[in-house]
Scaffold this motif. Sequence first.
Motif, PDB file in Angstrom:
ATOM      1  N   ASP A   7      13.470  94.191 -38.293  1.00 13.09           N
ATOM      2  CA  ASP A   7      14.620  93.223 -38.810  1.00 13.09           C
ATOM      3  C   ASP A   7      15.783  93.862 -39.791  1.00 13.09           C
ATOM      4  OD1 ASP A   7      15.984  90.551 -39.038  1.00 13.09           O
ATOM      5  OD2 ASP A   7      14.765  90.223 -40.715  1.00 13.09           O
ATOM      6  N   VAL A   8      15.975  95.314 -39.677  1.00 11.58           N
ATOM      7  CA  VAL A   8      16.825  96.035 -40.427  1.00 11.58           C
ATOM      8  C   VAL A   8      18.210  95.869 -40.052  1.00 11.58           C
ATOM      9  CG1 VAL A   8      17.145  98.283 -41.093  1.00 11.58           C
ATOM     10  CG2 VAL A   8      14.781  97.563 -40.794  1.00 11.58           C
ATOM     11  N   LYS A   9      18.854  95.584 -40.875  1.00  7.90           N
ATOM     12  CA  LYS A   9      20.383  95.301 -40.799  1.00  7.90           C
ATOM     13  C   LYS A   9      20.926  96.505 -41.635  1.00  7.90           C
ATOM     14  CE  LYS A   9      20.171  90.405 -40.314  1.00  7.90           C
ATOM     15  NZ  LYS A   9      20.955  89.309 -41.120  1.00  7.90           N
ATOM     16  N   GLU A  10      21.786  97.166 -41.082  1.00  9.81           N
ATOM     17  CA  GLU A  10      22.557  98.208 -41.843  1.00  9.81           C
ATOM     18  C   GLU A  10      24.020  98.168 -41.959  1.00  9.81           C
ATOM     19  OE1 GLU A  10      23.084 103.150 -40.370  1.00  9.81           O
ATOM     20  OE2 GLU A  10      21.569 101.935 -39.670  1.00  9.81           O
ATOM     21  N   GLN A  11      24.396  98.296 -43.138  1.00  4.47           N
ATOM     22  CA  GLN A  11      25.828  98.132 -43.467  1.00  4.47           C
ATOM     23  C   GLN A  11      26.363  99.329 -44.232  1.00  4.47           C
ATOM     24  OE1 GLN A  11      27.084  93.793 -44.486  1.00  4.47           O
ATOM     25  NE2 GLN A  11      25.020  93.943 -45.015  1.00  4.47           N
ATOM     26  N   GLY A  12      27.749  99.645 -44.270  1.00  5.97           N
ATOM     27  CA  GLY A  12      28.208 100.694 -44.987  1.00  5.97           C
ATOM     28  C   GLY A  12      29.763 100.214 -45.533  1.00  5.97           C
ATOM     29  N   VAL A  13      30.554 101.046 -46.093  1.00  5.03           N
ATOM     30  CA  VAL A  13      31.824 100.534 -46.647  1.00  5.03           C
ATOM     31  C   VAL A  13      32.871 101.096 -45.881  1.00  5.03           C
ATOM     32  CG1 VAL A  13      33.480 100.703 -48.763  1.00  5.03           C
ATOM     33  CG2 VAL A  13      30.866 100.262 -49.080  1.00  5.03           C
ATOM     34  N   SER A  14      33.803 100.321 -45.370  1.00  2.91           N
ATOM     35  CA  SER A  14      35.029 100.861 -44.583  1.00  2.91           C
ATOM     36  C   SER A  14      36.101 100.282 -44.923  1.00  2.91           C
ATOM     37  CB  SER A  14      34.752 100.892 -43.185  1.00  2.91           C
ATOM     38  OG  SER A  14      35.635 101.121 -42.156  1.00  2.91           O
ATOM     39  N   GLY A  15      37.047 100.893 -45.458  1.00  5.86           N
ATOM     40  CA  GLY A  15      38.396 100.444 -46.077  1.00  5.86           C
ATOM     41  C   GLY A  15      38.098  99.441 -47.335  1.00  5.86           C
ATOM     42  N   GLY A  16      37.253  99.932 -48.115  1.00 10.81           N
ATOM     43  CA  GLY A  16      36.870  99.244 -49.222  1.00 10.81           C
ATOM     44  C   GLY A  16      36.115  97.849 -48.814  1.00 10.81           C
ATOM     45  N   LYS A  17      35.489  97.679 -47.685  1.00 10.78           N
ATOM     46  CA  LYS A  17      35.077  96.449 -47.336  1.00 10.78           C
ATOM     47  C   LYS A  17      33.460  96.665 -46.926  1.00 10.78           C
ATOM     48  CE  LYS A  17      38.956  93.547 -46.656  1.00 10.78           C
ATOM     49  NZ  LYS A  17      39.854  92.924 -45.703  1.00 10.78           N
ATOM     50  N   LEU A  18      32.575  95.820 -46.994  1.00 15.34           N
ATOM     51  CA  LEU A  18      31.254  96.196 -46.464  1.00 15.34           C
ATOM     52  C   LEU A  18      31.339  95.763 -44.954  1.00 15.34           C
ATOM     53  CD1 LEU A  18      28.449  97.076 -47.498  1.00 15.34           C
ATOM     54  CD2 LEU A  18      27.908  94.655 -47.583  1.00 15.34           C
ATOM     55  N   GLN A  19      30.765  96.479 -44.153  1.00 17.46           N
ATOM     56  CA  GLN A  19      30.893  96.369 -42.846  1.00 17.46           C
ATOM     57  C   GLN A  19      29.642  96.660 -41.994  1.00 17.46           C
ATOM     58  OE1 GLN A  19      33.653  95.249 -41.201  1.00 17.46           O
ATOM     59  NE2 GLN A  19      35.214  95.537 -42.692  1.00 17.46           N
ATOM     60  N   PRO A  20      29.245  95.888 -40.944  1.00 18.70           N
ATOM     61  CA  PRO A  20      28.103  96.248 -40.363  1.00 18.70           C
ATOM     62  C   PRO A  20      28.206  97.796 -39.515  1.00 18.70           C
ATOM     63  CG  PRO A  20      28.844  94.073 -39.567  1.00 18.70           C
ATOM     64  CD  PRO A  20      29.803  94.648 -40.490  1.00 18.70           C
ATOM     65  N   ARG A  21      27.384  98.619 -39.641  1.00 20.00           N
ATOM     66  CA  ARG A  21      27.058  99.707 -38.972  1.00 20.00           C
ATOM     67  C   ARG A  21      25.897 100.028 -38.278  1.00 20.00           C
ATOM     68  NH1 ARG A  21      26.814 105.019 -42.199  1.00 20.00           N
ATOM     69  NH2 ARG A  21      24.993 105.367 -40.916  1.00 20.00           N
ATOM     70  N   SER A  22      25.775 101.048 -37.427  1.00 20.90           N
ATOM     71  CA  SER A  22      24.575 101.319 -36.880  1.00 20.90           C
ATOM     72  C   SER A  22      24.511 102.802 -36.709  1.00 20.90           C
ATOM     73  CB  SER A  22      24.343 100.647 -35.419  1.00 20.90           C
ATOM     74  OG  SER A  22      25.550 101.078 -34.459  1.00 20.90           O
ATOM     75  N   GLY A  23      23.155 103.074 -36.386  1.00 18.45           N
ATOM     76  CA  GLY A  23      23.082 104.478 -36.102  1.00 18.45           C
ATOM     77  C   GLY A  23      22.074 105.206 -36.862  1.00 18.45           C
ATOM     78  N   PHE A  24      21.963 105.222 -38.087  1.00 17.97           N
ATOM     79  CA  PHE A  24      20.960 105.988 -38.940  1.00 17.97           C
ATOM     80  C   PHE A  24      19.582 105.315 -38.710  1.00 17.97           C
ATOM     81  CE2 PHE A  24      18.228 106.412 -42.626  1.00 17.97           C
ATOM     82  CZ  PHE A  24      18.253 107.903 -42.770  1.00 17.97           C
ATOM     83  N   TRP A  25      19.357 104.286 -38.995  1.00 14.58           N
ATOM     84  CA  TRP A  25      17.947 103.704 -38.788  1.00 14.58           C
ATOM     85  C   TRP A  25      17.315 103.887 -37.378  1.00 14.58           C
ATOM     86  CZ3 TRP A  25      14.007 102.779 -41.574  1.00 14.58           C
ATOM     87  CH2 TRP A  25      12.941 102.058 -41.163  1.00 14.58           C
TER      88      TRP A  25
END
Length: 212
Positions: free
Chosen positions: A128-146
Amino acid sequence: MTTSERLALITGDQAKSEWDRLNRSYSQLGQLREALPAILGANLSEADEQDPIGLRGDWDLDREVYPAGGPEAGPGVNAVKSGLIVTSVNYGNNLVAMCASVLKGEPDGPEVVEAFTLQTSSSNFLDDVKEQGVSGGKLQPRSGFWDTLLDCLSRDCGQACLSAAVSCRKDNWADFLVCLAGRCGLCVVKCHACAGCKCAYWCVPVAGCCGQ
């Protein structure tokens, strides 16, 4: 090829010092912290926050590695350092990790830092892992690491390590990562480096491309 490989667990003042260094140098970490209340559904004062912990790997290469164009195209690298520094924050069944993933080529290669959060629940930790990062100063869903990390553990680290991922306690992200490192050793750190390498010339000899 590598001539030596070393794994270290970073705790206490050392982990805090590395987190502070990255926080000063990379604004994404501060932006992640500002976004935590929205991710947790609570103010930080209401949450349970653990001290930073980390995993570090150091690899010495048997030769100097250069970009495809040779020495004129970029700096040579004869060693690679990797680190994953994590600050865990819990609110009820909501388990969040603020993560800084670091890869550095030595002596004059690049330092690549990715900042992101991993969010899950104690009742369904691995799936149930959700991954998020910062893009353009905003929190955005991302994928890849986990997903990449789990694939690497399954592919390269053997059944015992994959079993550790299932059986390690999951009260918070920090305890889980410490347990995983203790059971999997250098392989979990190498899989972290593999997840962050992105097939760059200087880290492929250590980490490979992880199918990216």
